[in-house]
Scaffold this motif. Structure first.
Motif, short mmCIF file in Angstrom:
data_model
loop_
_atom_site.label_atom_id
_atom_site.label_comp_id
_atom_site.label_asym_id
_atom_site.label_seq_id
_atom_site.Cartn_x
_atom_site.Cartn_y
_atom_site.Cartn_z
N UNK A 277 0.81 -1.22 0.00
CA UNK A 277 0.00 0.00 0.00
C UNK A 277 0.85 1.27 0.00
N UNK B 30 -3.02 4.32 -1.01
CA UNK B 30 -3.24 2.94 -0.60
C UNK B 30 -3.13 1.96 -1.75
N UNK C 298 -3.98 -0.34 -3.94
CA UNK C 298 -4.79 -1.42 -4.50
C UNK C 298 -6.14 -1.46 -3.81
N UNK D 110 -5.71 -6.16 -1.35
CA UNK D 110 -4.30 -6.57 -1.37
C UNK D 110 -4.11 -7.65 -2.44
N UNK E 51 -9.07 -3.76 4.96
CA UNK E 51 -8.41 -2.49 4.63
C UNK E 51 -7.17 -2.75 3.78
N UNK E 52 -7.16 -2.25 2.60
CA UNK E 52 -6.03 -2.51 1.72
C UNK E 52 -4.89 -1.53 1.99
N UNK E 53 -5.22 -0.39 2.57
CA UNK E 53 -4.19 0.65 2.62
C UNK E 53 -3.41 0.62 3.92
N UNK E 54 -3.49 -0.45 4.68
CA UNK E 54 -2.72 -0.51 5.91
C UNK E 54 -1.36 -1.15 5.69
N UNK E 55 -0.36 -0.56 6.28
CA UNK E 55 0.99 -1.11 6.16
C UNK E 55 1.13 -2.24 7.18
#
Lengths: 587, 95, 198
Positions: free
Chosen positions: A126, A554, A556, A559, C1-5
Motif C-alpha cells: 500500500x 493505498x 490497490x 491486497x 483495509x487494503x491501505x494498511x501497512x
C-alpha cells in the motif's frame, strides 16, 4: 482484462484522503506516489540545470578566451568579464555539473523517483514501510539541492575543486566548498532514510505469494542499490565531517606537514594525509557508479521483457549477477587511485577485483541482449531508449577496462578518455534508461500516454548527438588532453585535437535543443496526452499495471495475491500473450 | 516481544544485571592495564580485546543479537565485512 | 483495509521481525560504516604519525572512566525499561527511562567539563591531528548521545501515549530506541580505550 481493474479509483481511496488539505496532499505528502513524482520533477529540473552548466562550460573549451555572445553580458564580473569566462567560474561550472548530475539528478531520479513510485506498486504494497521518513528523505534532498544552488551566490562562488573535492585544494578553496560539504550532508542523510525505507519495504511488505524470485528485476536492482547507498555513503559522510573540520576548525586531517600554498607555508598543524580523503571518497563513489547503473538496468529489463513479449533470458543469472556486482563494488575503489603510490601488491589486488567486477556486468548485458532473440519487438519510444542503452552501456563498460589496468591507466588517468568512458555509462547509458522509464510509466502516473512522434524525434536526435559529444573524447584522451583544463590550448600536445572541442561543443548544444521535444511532450501530455484505454496499456505482467490508474492513496482496491513469476509473456498455448502475476490460471 | 513468560523475563533481568557487572569490571580492568604502561603492541592488543568483549556483551545481550533473526545477522555480517575492509585496506598502503 | 501497512506491531511471519526493528538495524549498519570511516582515518593518521601522544598523558582518564560507567549504567536501565514494558509495567518503564535520560544528560555534562578544561588551556582541534581526531570523534559521538536523549525523552513523555492504544507497537519502539542507545554505548566502548588509554 485484469480482475483488479473494476474498481474506480476514487471510491477506494484512503478514508482520510479527501479531508487532507492541499499542502498535506501534494507538498508535505506521505504518499509514496506523490513523493515519487516530487523526486522525479525536482531531479529532472536539476538534470536540466546541470546540463546547462556544462553547455556554458563548453563555450570556453570550443572558443577559449572569446566572449560568450548574447548571454555573456548578463553574468556578473566575478564570473565573466565582458563575456569572457574567468577560470574560477569555469571550475565552478565543472565541479557543480558533476555534483548536480550525480547527486541531485540521476540518483534521485532513479532511486527517489522511479524507486518510490514504482517499487511499492510492483511488490503490491500500500505504501513504503515508513511514509514519514520517506517525506523527510525528499525534503532533506530538497534542502541539500537548495544549498548547492545557493552556493553559486556566496563570495568566491560555488565549489570549484571538481566533484571529487580532492584536498588540499578543496581545503583552501573559497567558502562555496563549505556549502558543498553541508549540502552533501543533507543529501547523504536523505539517501540514508531512503535506502532504509527501500530495504524494509522490499523485505517486509511484498504481497502474499510474491517470493523473492518472483520479484521483477527492477525491484532486485533497487534492493541491491539500497544496500550500496546504505553502506557506502557513510564513509563519505565521515570524510565530509573531516573536511568540514579542516575548513572550519582548521584541523589538518588532509593537510600534510610542510604544505606550501601560494609560495607560503600553510599555517596548519600538519600531519594529515590527502590520500585519506581519496579512500573515503572513492569508498562511496565507486559503489555510487553501480547506484547509477543498477536501477537503469532494472528499468531496461522491465521494458525489454514487455516490448519483446517474451520472458527475460536468464532471470536468475541477472539476479545473482547484480548481487555479486553489488558486493564486488565495495572492493574495487582504489582503481581510481593507481597514481597515488600504493605499491605493487595493492595495485595488483585492485586490478584483479576490477577485472572480476566486469564479469557480472557482462552477464547482465548479455542476458538483456539475448532476451531480444526471437522476440516480436514493439519499437515504442521507451523500447528505443532501452535498446539504445545496451550498446551505449557496452561502450562505456568496455572502455573502462584499460582504466582498470595500471599499465594503460598511467597514460589515460585524468584525461578526456576517462570523461568519455564514464559519460558513456551514465549519459547515453543511464539517462537513456531513465528516459525510457519516463515514457514507460507515464501512462500509469497520469492516465495519459506521451506522444510517440515527439518521443521518436527526441530519441533519434539525442542518440546521434550523445555519440557526437562523447565519442571524440576518446580520441582527445588518447592524445593526452587532460580534464579540468581552463585553457585547452595550454599544452602543445592538445592543440592538434582542439578542433574536436568545437565539434563536441556544437553537438552538446544541439543535444540541448534535442531535449525540447521531450519538455513539450512531458508537460503537454500531462493535460493533452491520449487517454489510456485501460489500466494496462502496454499489456504488461507486473503488479503496478493491475492497480487503478492513477493509483489512489493505498494503491490497490484489495491486497493483491501473486501466483507466478514476473515475466510470463507468450506462454505456449495461452490465449493472450501475457499473463499477469495476479492471474491464478494462464490466460 | 510477545510470548515472554514472567519467569523468562526474570531470568532476562538477572542476565542484564550480570552483564552490567561484567561491563563495569572490564572497564576497571582496562583502565588498570593502561597504568602498567606496556609497550604499544601489547597495550593495543589488550585494550582491543577487552573492548571487543565488552562490545560483544552489549551486542549479544542488551541488543539481543544472541537470539536475533537471520535477516538481521546477515545484514550485520555484510556490514562487519565491509567495515573491516574499510578499516584495514587504506592504512595498508600509504605510509 | 487494503491501505494498511503490515508488520508495524507484529513480526513478519518469515523474517520474524517488525518493520521498525529491521529499519533500525539497517540504520545502525549505516552508522557502523560512518564510524568505520572515522576509525579508518584514525588508524591511517596514527600510523603515519611520528609523535602521537599517549591519551592517558594528555586526557583526563578518571573523568572518562566515570563517563564510561555512566553510559554503561544508562544502557542497562534502558534495557530494563524495555523489560518493564514486556511485563506490562508502565510505571517501572517510566522510572527506568527517566534514569536513562538523566544518565545521558550526566554524560554530556561530564563531557562538557572535559572540553571546557581543554578550551581553558587553549587546546582546540587545530592544535594537532591527535586533538583533531579526539574532538571530532567524541563530538560526533556526543551528537549521537544528544539525539538519543531527545528520542528517549520523547518516548518518556508524549510518545508514551501510544502504550494505551497499541502496547505492542510501543514496546517495539522502545526496543528500537534501545538498540540505538546501546549502539551509542558500544561506540564509546571502543572510543574510550583507543583515545584515552593508548
Amino acid at each position: 482484462m485484469s480482475h483488479h481493474t473494476h474498481a474506480p479509483s476514487a471510491d477506494h481511496g484512503h478514508h482520510g484522503e479527501h479531508a487532507l488539505p492541499f499542502w498535506r496532499k501534494y507538498i508535505f505528502s506521505v504518499d509514496h506516489k506523490v513523493i515519487g513524482v516530487q523526486y522525479t520533477v525536482t531531479s529532472l529540473l536539476f538534470l536540466f540545470f546541470g546540463f546547462c552548466l556544462i553547455m556554458l562550460l563548453r563555450w570556453q573549451l570550443a572558443y577559449p578566451g572569446q566572449p560568450l555572445p548574447l548571454i555573456g553580458q548578463f553574468f556578473p564580473e566575478t564570473q565573466m568579464i565582458s563575456g569572457i569566462m574567468l577560470p574560477e567560474f569555469y571550475y565552478q561550472l565543472g565541479a557543480m555539473h558533476g555534483t548536480i548530475m550525480i547527486f541531485l539528478g540521476i540518483v534521485p531520479l532513479a532511486v527517489g523517483g522511479f524507486g518510490n513510485y514504482v517499487l511499492p506498486l510492483q511488490i503490491g504494497a500500500p505504501d513504503m514501510a515508513f511514509p514519514k521518513l520517506n517525506m523527510m528523505s525528499y525534503w532533506l534532498f530538497f534542502i541539500g539541492g537548495v544549498i548547492m544552488l545557493a552556493s553559486f551566490f556566496v563570495p568566491g562562488g560555488a565549489a570549484q575543486s571538481g566533484w571529487t573535492s580532492y584536498p588540499p585544494l578543496s581545503n583552501i578553496a573559497p567558502p562555496g566548498q563549505t556549502w558543498w560539504l553541508v549540502g552533501m550532508a543533507f543529501l547523504i542523510n536523505s539517501s540514508l532514510l531512503g535506502s532504509v525505507n527501500f530495504i524494509v519495504t522490499i523485505v517486509q511488505l511484498r504481497a502474499d505469494g510474491l517470493s523473492f524470485f518472483r520479484l521483477p528485476f527492477f525491484v532486485w536492482a533497487q534492493f541491491v542499490t539500497s544496500f550500496l547507498l546504505l553502506l557506502a555513503f557513510p564513509p563519505l559522510m565521515a570524510a565530509s565531517v573531516l573536511q568540514l573540520m579542516d575548513r572550519v576548525a582548521h584541523t589538518s586531517f588532509f593537510m600534510p606537514t610542510g604544505l606550501v600554498v601560494n609560495d607560503q607555508l600553510a599555517q596548519v598543524s600538519g600531519g594529515g594525509h590527502p590520500v585519506l580523503w581519496q579512500h573515503l571518497f572513492w569508498f562511496l563513489a565507486h559503489p555510487e557508479v553501480y547506484v547509477l547503473i543498477l536501477p537503469a538496468m532494472g528499468i531496461v529489463s522491465e521494458i525489454i521483457a514487455c516490448n519483446t513479449r517474451k520472458p527475460l533470458y536468464g532471470y536468475k543469472a541477472l539476479v545473482y549477477a547484480s548481487i555479486f556486482l553489488g558486493f564486488m563494488s565495495f572492493i574495487v575503489w582504489a582503481h581510481h587511485m593507481f597514481l597515488t603510490d600504493m605499491g605493487i601488491t595493492m595495485s595488483a589486488f585492485f586490478q584483479v577485483t576490477t577485472m572480476i567486477i566486469s564479469i557480472p556486468s557482462v552477464i547482465i548485458l548479455t542476458t538483456l541482449v539475448l532476451s531480444l532473440w526471437g522476440g516480436s519487438i514493439r519499437f515504442t519510444t521507451p523500447m528505443l531508449f532501452a535498446l539504445a542503452f545496451l550498446p551505449m552501456f557496452g561502450i562505456g563498460g568496455l572502455t573502462g577496462l584499460p582504466l582498470g589496468l595500471t599499465a594503460s591507466d598511467v597514460h589515460l588517468h585524468d584525461t578526456y578518455y576517462v570523461i568519455g568512458h564514464f559519460h558513456y555509462v551514465v549519459a547515453p547509458g543511464t539517462i537513456f534508461a531513465l528516459f525510457a522509464g519516463v515514457y514507460h510509466w507515464f501512462p500509469k502516473v497520469t492516465g495519459r500516454r506521451m506522444n510517440e512522434t515527439l518521443g521518436k524525434i527526441h530519441f533519434f536526435f539525442s542518440f546521434i548527438f550523445m555519440n557526437c559529444v562523447f565519442m571524440p573524447m576518446f580520441i582527445q584522451g588518447l592524445a593526452g588532453v587532460l580534464r579540468r583544463m581552463y585553457d585547452p590550448m595550454q599544452y602543445a600536445h592538445a592543440q592538434p585535437v582542439q578542433p574536436l572541442n568545437e565539434f563536441i561543443s556544437v553537438s552538446a548544444w544541439l543535444l540541448g535543443l534535442a531535449q525540447i521535444p521531450f519538455i513539450i511532450n512531458f508537460f503537454g501530455s500531462i493535460w493533452r496526452g491520449k487517454k489510456v484505454e485501460n489500466d494496462n496499456p502496454w499489456q504488461a505482467t507486473t503488479l503496478e499495471w493491475t492497480a487503478p490508474t492513477p493509483p489512489p492513496h493505498g494503491n490497490f482496491a484489495h491486497p493483491p495475491v501473486v501466483y507466478r513469476g514476473p515475466y510470463e509473456y507468450s506462454v505456449p498455448n495461452a490465449r493472450q500473450d501475457y499473463t499477469p502475476q495476479t492471474a491464478k490460471e494462464v490466460l | 516481544m510477545s510470548g515472554h513468560t514472567e519467569a523468562e523475563i526474570k531470568k532476562h533481568v538477572r542476565t542484564y544485571i550480570a552483564v552490567f557487572a561484567a561491563l563495569a569490571a572490564l572497564t576497571v580492568i582496562t583502565v588498570a592495564i593502561s597504568y602498567l604502561h606496556l609497550s604499544f603492541g601489547p597495550a593495543l592488543a589488550l585494550a582491543l580485546a577487552v573492548a571487543s568483549v565488552k562490545a560483544g556483551l552489549v551486542a549479544l545481550f542488551f541488543m539481543h543479537l544472541i537470539t536475533e533473526k537471520k535477516a538481521i545477522l546477515w545484514l550485520l555480517g555484510f556490514t562487519v565485512f565491509f567495515f573491516i575492509v574499510l578499516l584495514t585496506i587504506p592504512p595498508l598502503f600509504h605510509h | 483495509m487494503s491501505s494498511e501497512i503490515r508488520y508495524i506491531s507484529h513480526p513478519h511471519p518469515v523474517t520474524g521481525v517488525t518493520n521498525s526493528k529491521l529499519g533500525v538495524w539497517c540504520f545502525l549498519a549505516s552508522e557502523i560504516m560512518l564510524f568505520g570511516g572515522l576509525f579508518s582515518a584514525l588508524v591511517m593518521l596514527r600510523g603515519g604519525s611520528t609523535n602521537w601522544p599517549h591519551g592517558f598523558e594528555v586526557l583526563n582518564v578518571p573523568l572518562a572512566t566515570l563517563n564510561t560507567m555512566v553510559l554503561i549504567t544508562s544502557s542497562v536501565t534502558m534495557v530494563l525499561s524495555w523489560a518493564s514494558l514486556v511485563r506490562k509495567d508502565l510505571g517501572k518503564y517510566r522510572l527506568y527511562m527517566a534514569v536513562t535520560v538523566l544518565l545521558g544528560l550526566a554524560f554530556l555534562v561530564i563531557k562538557s567539563f572535559e572540553y571546557g578544561y581543554k578550551f581553558e588551556h587553549h587546546i582546540y582541534p587545530s592544535k594537532s591531528t591527535f586533538y583533531a581526531i579526539y574532538f571530532t570523534m567524541t563530538g560526533l559521538h556526543g551528537l549521537h548521545v544528544i539525539g538519543g536523549i531527545i528520542v528517549n525523552a520523547y518516548f518518556l513523555l508524549p510518545g508514551s501515549k501510544l502504550w494505551h492504544k497499541d502496547p505492542e507497537q510501543f514496546t517495539g519502539r522502545i526496543e528500537a530506541a534501545g538498540l540505538y542507545w546501546h549502539f551509542v554505548d558500544l561506540v564509546w566502548i571502543f572510543l574510550f580505550p583507543i583515545l584515552y588509554l593508548l
